[in-house]
Write a protein that holds these residues in place. Sequence first.
Motif, short mmCIF file in Angstrom:
data_model
loop_
_atom_site.label_atom_id
_atom_site.label_comp_id
_atom_site.label_asym_id
_atom_site.label_seq_id
_atom_site.Cartn_x
_atom_site.Cartn_y
_atom_site.Cartn_z
N MET A 186 78.41 -2.77 -35.50
CA MET A 186 78.48 -2.25 -36.87
C MET A 186 77.11 -2.30 -37.54
O MET A 186 76.66 -1.35 -38.18
CB MET A 186 79.50 -3.07 -37.68
N ASN A 187 76.43 -3.45 -37.40
CA ASN A 187 75.10 -3.59 -38.00
C ASN A 187 74.11 -2.60 -37.39
O ASN A 187 73.27 -2.03 -38.09
CB ASN A 187 74.59 -5.02 -37.84
N ALA A 188 74.20 -2.41 -36.06
CA ALA A 188 73.30 -1.48 -35.39
C ALA A 188 73.54 -0.05 -35.88
O ALA A 188 72.60 0.73 -36.08
CB ALA A 188 73.49 -1.57 -33.88
N THR A 189 74.82 0.30 -36.09
CA THR A 189 75.13 1.64 -36.60
C THR A 189 74.58 1.83 -38.01
O THR A 189 74.01 2.89 -38.33
CB THR A 189 76.66 1.86 -36.61
N LEU A 190 74.75 0.81 -38.85
CA LEU A 190 74.23 0.88 -40.21
C LEU A 190 72.71 1.03 -40.21
O LEU A 190 72.16 1.85 -40.97
CB LEU A 190 74.63 -0.37 -40.99
N ASP A 191 72.05 0.27 -39.36
CA ASP A 191 70.59 0.36 -39.28
C ASP A 191 70.15 1.74 -38.80
O ASP A 191 69.16 2.29 -39.30
CB ASP A 191 70.05 -0.72 -38.34
N ALA A 192 70.87 2.30 -37.85
CA ALA A 192 70.52 3.62 -37.33
C ALA A 192 70.70 4.69 -38.40
O ALA A 192 69.85 5.58 -38.57
CB ALA A 192 71.37 3.95 -36.11
N VAL A 193 71.81 4.64 -39.14
CA VAL A 193 72.04 5.61 -40.23
C VAL A 193 70.97 5.47 -41.30
O VAL A 193 70.44 6.46 -41.82
CB VAL A 193 73.44 5.41 -40.82
N LEU A 194 70.61 4.22 -41.64
CA LEU A 194 69.59 3.98 -42.66
C LEU A 194 68.23 4.49 -42.20
O LEU A 194 67.51 5.14 -42.98
CB LEU A 194 69.52 2.48 -42.95
N ALA A 195 67.89 4.26 -40.94
CA ALA A 195 66.61 4.74 -40.41
C ALA A 195 66.56 6.26 -40.39
O ALA A 195 65.49 6.85 -40.56
CB ALA A 195 66.40 4.18 -39.01
N LEU A 196 67.70 6.91 -40.19
CA LEU A 196 67.74 8.37 -40.19
C LEU A 196 67.66 8.93 -41.60
O LEU A 196 67.00 9.94 -41.85
CB LEU A 196 69.02 8.84 -39.50
N MET A 197 68.33 8.27 -42.55
CA MET A 197 68.41 8.79 -43.91
C MET A 197 67.07 8.67 -44.64
O MET A 197 66.77 9.50 -45.51
CB MET A 197 69.47 8.03 -44.69
N LEU A 198 66.27 7.67 -44.31
CA LEU A 198 64.99 7.48 -45.02
C LEU A 198 64.06 8.69 -44.87
O LEU A 198 63.61 9.25 -45.88
CB LEU A 198 64.31 6.20 -44.54
N PRO A 199 63.75 9.14 -43.64
CA PRO A 199 62.88 10.33 -43.54
C PRO A 199 63.54 11.59 -44.08
O PRO A 199 62.86 12.47 -44.62
CB PRO A 199 62.58 10.42 -42.05
N VAL A 200 64.87 11.70 -43.93
CA VAL A 200 65.56 12.89 -44.45
C VAL A 200 65.41 12.96 -45.96
O VAL A 200 65.11 14.03 -46.53
CB VAL A 200 67.04 12.86 -44.04
N MET A 201 65.62 11.84 -46.66
CA MET A 201 65.50 11.84 -48.12
C MET A 201 64.06 12.04 -48.55
O MET A 201 63.79 12.70 -49.57
CB MET A 201 66.04 10.52 -48.67
N ALA A 202 63.11 11.50 -47.79
CA ALA A 202 61.70 11.72 -48.12
C ALA A 202 61.34 13.20 -48.01
O ALA A 202 60.66 13.76 -48.88
CB ALA A 202 60.81 10.88 -47.20
N LEU A 203 61.81 13.85 -46.94
CA LEU A 203 61.55 15.28 -46.77
C LEU A 203 62.24 16.09 -47.87
O LEU A 203 61.68 17.10 -48.35
CB LEU A 203 62.03 15.73 -45.40
N PHE A 204 63.43 15.69 -48.26
CA PHE A 204 64.12 16.39 -49.35
C PHE A 204 63.32 16.32 -50.64
O PHE A 204 63.18 17.33 -51.35
CB PHE A 204 65.50 15.78 -49.56
N SER A 205 62.77 15.14 -50.95
CA SER A 205 61.99 14.98 -52.17
C SER A 205 60.73 15.84 -52.13
O SER A 205 60.34 16.44 -53.14
CB SER A 205 61.61 13.51 -52.38
N LEU A 206 60.09 15.91 -50.98
CA LEU A 206 58.85 16.67 -50.86
C LEU A 206 59.08 18.17 -50.92
O LEU A 206 58.22 18.93 -51.37
CB LEU A 206 58.14 16.31 -49.55
#
Length: 308
Positions: A1-21
């Motif tokens: 569960m923790n590994a899945t959460l970390d993977a989703v979080l690691a994926l969402m960070l660059p996606v949200m950064a690209l969205f902002s840019l």
Amino acid sequence: MNATLDAVLALMLPVMALFSLNARDERSAVIGFMALGLLLALAWVRLGAVDVALTEAAIGALTGVLLLGAASAAVSVAVPRTGSPLLRGLLALAAALVAAGVAVIVAGAPDPAPSLAAAAVAHLGALELGNPVTAVLLAYRALDTLLETVVVLLALIGVWSLAGEGEWRGAPAAPGGTASRPVVLLARLLPPVGLVVAVHLLWVGADAPGGKFQAATLIAAMWLLVLMAGLRAPPELGGARLRGLIAAGPAVFIAIGLAGFLVPGQFLAYPEGWAKAAIIVIEVALTASLAAMLALIVLGPGTGERRT
């Protein structure tokens, strides 16, 4: 569960950064930036840096309010893209190489990584502190913390300098427009809870995650909420009490630092057995000053309005 959460979080960070840019308008970019800040706070929690997570969330909230205000006042101007596709491709390749280089360095770092944590923890007993972050900020690197506080004060002075001639002593404009009923309800219910939480964060900061900056940001947010609801009017910036409150935190910090010359014989050195008491006094004084400074930075310069 923790590994899945970390993977989703690691994926969402660059996606949200690209969205902002790549957002098409300023407001969407700011909202994306605020969401990125919340995701970063969660990432710091997952890394075990709760103090950093609290600071990230606090700074992100106030920065988001400032940027939303700037976005509302901004005039959209079409900016044509410059540079050839080849140049943009080379820049993208360079950015990718830098990211790959950082990834290689992080992946190849020794395990455990070099750290001064053991040296910091070894002297916590002499300081009577349980939180190594507080020890670093107010003992080992106290001068840096003092200068950071002065920087916030200088930022406030810079905001005030934007006022027109003869208007700098007046009250700033009230934030927002006509408050809706839900905002008024929240402004009546949340501040007492927020103040209790802020006092808790301040008090436990010596021994657990928390501290002056997180508490000050929460107090500033509660004050701004009350002003946004129209329950109170913004204060006059020329008031002696307000300016005394702003100056009190840095003044207490400097006074305790100068007192170090009398006993330990060094600036910002605490007398043996009095370190924790001195640090708590500094934290309390800085909390009040920082809360006022952060809220006033958001409110902006004076408008010349004087209250009778």
